[in-house]
Each structure stands twice: as structure tokens, then as C-alpha cells.
Scaffold this active site. Structure first.
Site, PDB file in Angstrom:
ATOM      1  N   ASN A  19       0.874  -1.176   0.000  1.00  0.00           N
ATOM      2  CA  ASN A  19       0.000   0.000   0.000  1.00  0.00           C
ATOM      3  C   ASN A  19       0.911   1.225   0.000  1.00  0.00           C
ATOM      4  O   ASN A  19       1.518   1.548   1.017  1.00  0.00           O
ATOM      5  CB  ASN A  19      -0.880  -0.030   1.261  1.00  0.00           C
ATOM      6  CG  ASN A  19      -1.622   1.271   1.476  1.00  0.00           C
ATOM      7  OD1 ASN A  19      -1.763   2.083   0.554  1.00  0.00           O
ATOM      8  ND2 ASN A  19      -2.104   1.483   2.698  1.00  0.00           N
ATOM      9  N   TRP A  20       0.986   1.889  -1.145  1.00  0.00           N
ATOM     10  CA  TRP A  20       1.926   3.004  -1.272  1.00  0.00           C
ATOM     11  C   TRP A  20       1.422   4.290  -0.622  1.00  0.00           C
ATOM     12  O   TRP A  20       2.163   5.259  -0.502  1.00  0.00           O
ATOM     13  CB  TRP A  20       2.225   3.275  -2.745  1.00  0.00           C
ATOM     14  CG  TRP A  20       3.050   2.213  -3.401  1.00  0.00           C
ATOM     15  CD1 TRP A  20       3.479   1.029  -2.859  1.00  0.00           C
ATOM     16  CD2 TRP A  20       3.569   2.250  -4.737  1.00  0.00           C
ATOM     17  NE1 TRP A  20       4.220   0.332  -3.778  1.00  0.00           N
ATOM     18  CE2 TRP A  20       4.291   1.056  -4.942  1.00  0.00           C
ATOM     19  CE3 TRP A  20       3.485   3.180  -5.789  1.00  0.00           C
ATOM     20  CZ2 TRP A  20       4.935   0.771  -6.154  1.00  0.00           C
ATOM     21  CZ3 TRP A  20       4.111   2.899  -6.995  1.00  0.00           C
ATOM     22  CH2 TRP A  20       4.839   1.708  -7.167  1.00  0.00           C
ATOM     23  N   LYS A  21       0.161   4.342  -0.273  1.00  0.00           N
ATOM     24  CA  LYS A  21      -0.433   5.571   0.286  1.00  0.00           C
ATOM     25  C   LYS A  21      -0.167   6.742  -0.680  1.00  0.00           C
ATOM     26  O   LYS A  21      -0.109   6.519  -1.886  1.00  0.00           O
ATOM     27  CB  LYS A  21       0.113   5.830   1.693  1.00  0.00           C
ATOM     28  CG  LYS A  21       0.031   4.560   2.561  1.00  0.00           C
ATOM     29  CD  LYS A  21       0.298   4.800   4.005  1.00  0.00           C
ATOM     30  CE  LYS A  21       0.187   3.467   4.743  1.00  0.00           C
ATOM     31  NZ  LYS A  21       0.255   3.605   6.179  1.00  0.00           N
TER      32      LYS A  21
ATOM     33  N   HIS B  63      -9.243   1.512   5.218  1.00  0.00           N
ATOM     34  CA  HIS B  63      -7.924   1.680   5.848  1.00  0.00           C
ATOM     35  C   HIS B  63      -8.055   2.626   7.040  1.00  0.00           C
ATOM     36  O   HIS B  63      -8.848   3.563   7.013  1.00  0.00           O
ATOM     37  CB  HIS B  63      -6.921   2.237   4.829  1.00  0.00           C
ATOM     38  CG  HIS B  63      -5.520   2.206   5.354  1.00  0.00           C
ATOM     39  ND1 HIS B  63      -5.024   3.199   6.161  1.00  0.00           N
ATOM     40  CD2 HIS B  63      -4.539   1.279   5.234  1.00  0.00           C
ATOM     41  CE1 HIS B  63      -3.783   2.884   6.509  1.00  0.00           C
ATOM     42  NE2 HIS B  63      -3.465   1.728   5.956  1.00  0.00           N
TER      43      HIS B  63
ATOM     44  N   GLU C  67      -6.372   5.029   7.979  1.00  0.00           N
ATOM     45  CA  GLU C  67      -6.219   6.463   7.654  1.00  0.00           C
ATOM     46  C   GLU C  67      -7.513   7.015   7.062  1.00  0.00           C
ATOM     47  O   GLU C  67      -7.860   8.181   7.280  1.00  0.00           O
ATOM     48  CB  GLU C  67      -5.021   6.648   6.711  1.00  0.00           C
ATOM     49  CG  GLU C  67      -3.713   6.516   7.481  1.00  0.00           C
ATOM     50  CD  GLU C  67      -2.567   5.886   6.710  1.00  0.00           C
ATOM     51  OE1 GLU C  67      -2.577   5.905   5.476  1.00  0.00           O
ATOM     52  OE2 GLU C  67      -1.653   5.358   7.382  1.00  0.00           O
TER      53      GLU C  67
ATOM     54  N   GLU D 282      -5.005  -4.678  10.846  1.00  0.00           N
ATOM     55  CA  GLU D 282      -3.971  -3.660  10.985  1.00  0.00           C
ATOM     56  C   GLU D 282      -4.184  -2.894  12.287  1.00  0.00           C
ATOM     57  O   GLU D 282      -4.960  -1.921  12.318  1.00  0.00           O
ATOM     58  CB  GLU D 282      -4.030  -2.682   9.812  1.00  0.00           C
ATOM     59  CG  GLU D 282      -3.808  -3.332   8.467  1.00  0.00           C
ATOM     60  CD  GLU D 282      -3.230  -2.345   7.464  1.00  0.00           C
ATOM     61  OE1 GLU D 282      -2.170  -2.631   6.915  1.00  0.00           O
ATOM     62  OE2 GLU D 282      -3.840  -1.277   7.261  1.00  0.00           O
TER      63      GLU D 282
ATOM     64  N   GLY E 269       2.985   2.446  10.633  1.00  0.00           N
ATOM     65  CA  GLY E 269       3.933   3.538  10.428  1.00  0.00           C
ATOM     66  C   GLY E 269       4.704   3.909  11.683  1.00  0.00           C
ATOM     67  O   GLY E 269       5.380   4.932  11.726  1.00  0.00           O
TER      68      GLY E 269
ATOM     69  N   SER F 272       3.843  -1.977  10.166  1.00  0.00           N
ATOM     70  CA  SER F 272       5.304  -2.063  10.309  1.00  0.00           C
ATOM     71  C   SER F 272       5.875  -3.432   9.905  1.00  0.00           C
ATOM     72  O   SER F 272       6.808  -3.925  10.528  1.00  0.00           O
ATOM     73  CB  SER F 272       5.740  -1.681  11.728  1.00  0.00           C
ATOM     74  OG  SER F 272       5.386  -0.329  11.996  1.00  0.00           O
TER      75      SER F 272
ATOM     76  N   GLY G 186       3.011  -1.019   4.180  1.00  0.00           N
ATOM     77  CA  GLY G 186       3.022   0.386   3.797  1.00  0.00           C
ATOM     78  C   GLY G 186       4.432   0.839   3.475  1.00  0.00           C
ATOM     79  O   GLY G 186       4.969   0.564   2.400  1.00  0.00           O
ATOM     80  N   GLY G 187       5.077   1.504   4.427  1.00  0.00           N
ATOM     81  CA  GLY G 187       6.392   2.119   4.230  1.00  0.00           C
ATOM     82  C   GLY G 187       7.414   1.219   3.544  1.00  0.00           C
ATOM     83  O   GLY G 187       8.127   1.658   2.634  1.00  0.00           O
TER      84      GLY G 187
HETATM   85  P1  PGA Z   1       3.166   0.477   7.513  1.00  0.00           P
HETATM   86  O1  PGA Z   1       1.662   0.683   6.976  1.00  0.00           O
HETATM   87  O2  PGA Z   1       3.665  -0.824   6.915  1.00  0.00           O
HETATM   88  O3  PGA Z   1       3.933   1.665   7.017  1.00  0.00           O
HETATM   89  O4  PGA Z   1       3.080   0.391   8.996  1.00  0.00           O
HETATM   90  C1  PGA Z   1       0.779  -0.393   6.834  1.00  0.00           C
HETATM   91  C2  PGA Z   1      -0.536   0.097   6.282  1.00  0.00           C
HETATM   92  O5  PGA Z   1      -0.961   1.202   6.634  1.00  0.00           O
HETATM   93  O6  PGA Z   1      -1.191  -0.602   5.470  1.00  0.00           O
END
Ligand code: PGA
Length: 253
Positions: free
Chosen positions: A10-12, A96, A98, A168, A174, A214, A235-236
Site C-alpha cells: 500500500n503506497w499511500k 484503511h 487512515e 492492521e 507507520g 510495520s 506500507g512504508g
Molecule cells: P506500515 O503501513 O507498513 O507503514 O506500517 C501499513 C498500512 O498502513 O497498510
């Protein structure tokens, strides 16, 4: 029962079109020949069309980070599932944290988005997870139950065959603070039990439950070793093709 693993990035809100194409050219080579698991990347909307063309024939799936429930209409700023499908999208991340916590999406909106995604023949990845204060108050299962019951209310198991769930925990996203494999397994087992209650055990056994929060090369192997962890939503650490390819290969080094 063996469930086919899914490692999803997930590149956001990261990467321009040019950056996306550069990534794909490198990543395609790094994961060429992997057939025993599914791989997905979800770039921003602006890069989806060209990303879809570059991924065609590679086996790497294209994902989107959200979708509206309607096919079209007066919904400024939204993107419909039909538009995503035309770009070559297979998976759509829905709910998600966010979206829930920064943009105020509630369970009812998430249910509608899920419905729109399924109607278009796309596969939803429904994200659920508790916040730190909810975990500390011992309310993790209660939160997961509410999020899942509400998002899936009104569906028959036959409608949900392509559903993927991502657990999650918000406190792990993050933050560098990953849930332990035991914490992930405990939550996944709870989610699978709940799916069994709602739709029957056969259904629950087939549904893939990803862990997100993470995930990195250092912890992927331990997470994937757990029986109810069927993949990861990253994500990251999915933003760099080398790092993400190591996660895809469960290379813990
Ligand atoms: P992260 O994000 O791997 O940067 O913690 C995961 C996500 O939000 O899907």
C-alpha cells in the site's frame, strides 16, 4: 486448508507516475518467477492506468487504495470501481485506518464501498484494527467484531468469495512497532472465528487474513509462520522495490 498467500504493498500518497514506472521496471525483475504467492502493489490513483499497462502479463496484481460505491455521479473527488477496473485493478483496499481516522469514514460508508467493489467484480481488502487506547482498555475483539459485522452486514457468503481481510492494529501502522506474531495470530484467529459464526466454517477457512503494521524484511518470516496469517499489507517498506521484494520472498536477513 492451504490458503494462497498475498503480499500487498500500500503506497499511500507516495510516488508520481514516473516514479511508479521506474519502480515497476525494477520490481518486475526482482520478483520474476515467483508463483507460489500472490503479489500486489497499490499506487496512487494517478499512476494506476500506466501501472496497469506495465504490469500486464507479469502476474503482479494492481490494487487501488479506495473506491466509491457508485458507478458514477456527483461525488467530487471520488473514484468509482468501474473506473478502477478499466485501469486493470484487481484489489481495492477499503476502510484503511487512515480513511477511518483522518477522513472520517464510518462503518456504513465502508460497507457501501465494499458493496460497490464487489458489484464491479473487484476484490476488496477490508482493513480492520483497534487503536492503542482500545487495546489497552481490553477492547480489541469488541472493536474488530463491530468493524467486521457492520462492514459485512447484508451480504451472503456467496457474495463474499473474493473478500480479503487485513488486520492492521492502528498502533502498529507507520510506527515501527509491529504486533508480535502471537498478537497477530490471536487477532487473526478471533477474526476467523467470527467469520465462521457469521458465514460458516467453510467460508471462514477460505478467507485470507493479512497482517499490516510495520511489516519489514526482519519480521515477515515470523509472521508468515503463523497458521492464520495468510499474507501482509505493507506500507512504508513497500516503497522501495528491493526491500519489498525481500518481504515478498520472506527474506529475513
Ligand atoms: P506500515 O503501513 O507498513 O507503514 O506500517 C501499513 C498500512 O498502513 O497498510
Amino acid at each position: 486448508m492451504a490458503r494462497f498467500p498475498l503480499i500487498a504493498g500500500n503506497w499511500k500518497m507516495h510516488k508520481t507516475v514516473t516514479e511508479t514506472l521506474n519502480y515497476i521496471h525494477r520490481f518486475r525483475e526482482l520478483v520474476a518467477g515467483i508463483e507460489d504467492r500472490e503479489i500486489m502493489i497499490a499506487p496512487p490513483f494517478t499512476a494506476l492506468y500506466l501501472a496497469g499497462r506495465e504490469l500486464a502479463g507479469t502476474g503482479i496484481r494492481l490494487g487501488a487504495q479506495n473506491a466509491h460505491w457508485a458507478e458514477q455521479g456527483a461525488f467530487t473527488g471520488e473514484i468509482s470501481p468501474v473506473m478502477l477496473k478499466e485501469c486493470g485493478v484487481t484489489y481495492v483496499i477499503i476502510g484503511h485506518s487512515e480513511r477511518r481516522n483522518v477522513f472520517g469514514e464510518n462503518d456504513e460508508m465502508i460497507r457501501k464501498r465494499l458493496e460497490g467493489v464487489l458489484k464491479a467484480g473487484l476484490r476488496p481488502i477490508l482493513c480492520v484494527g483497534e487503536r492503542l487506547e482500545e487495546r489497552e482498555a481490553g477492547r480489541t475483539f469488541e472493536v474488530l467484531e463491530r468493524q467486521i459485522r457492520e462492514a459485512l452486514s447484508g451480504f451472503a457468503p456467496g457474495d463474499l468469495g473474493e473478500l480479503v481481510i487485513a488486520y492492521e492494529p492502528v498502533w502498529a501502522i507507520g510506527t515501527g512497532r509491529t504486533a508480535t506474531p502471537e498478537q497477530a495470530e490471536e487477532a487473526h484467529r478471533y477474526v476467523r472465528g467470527l467469520l465462521g459464526e457469521l458465514f460458516g466454517d467453510d467460508f471462514a477457512e477460505k478467507i485470507r487474513i493479512l497482517y499490516g503494521g510495520s511489516v519489514k524484511p526482519e519480521n515477515i518470516a515470523q509472521l508468515m509462520a503463523r497458521p492464520d496469517v495468510d499474507g501482509a499489507l505493507v506500507g512504508g517498506a513497500s516503497l522501495d522495490p528491493e526491500t519489498f521484494s525481500r518481504i515478498v520472498k520472506y527474506e529475513t536477513l
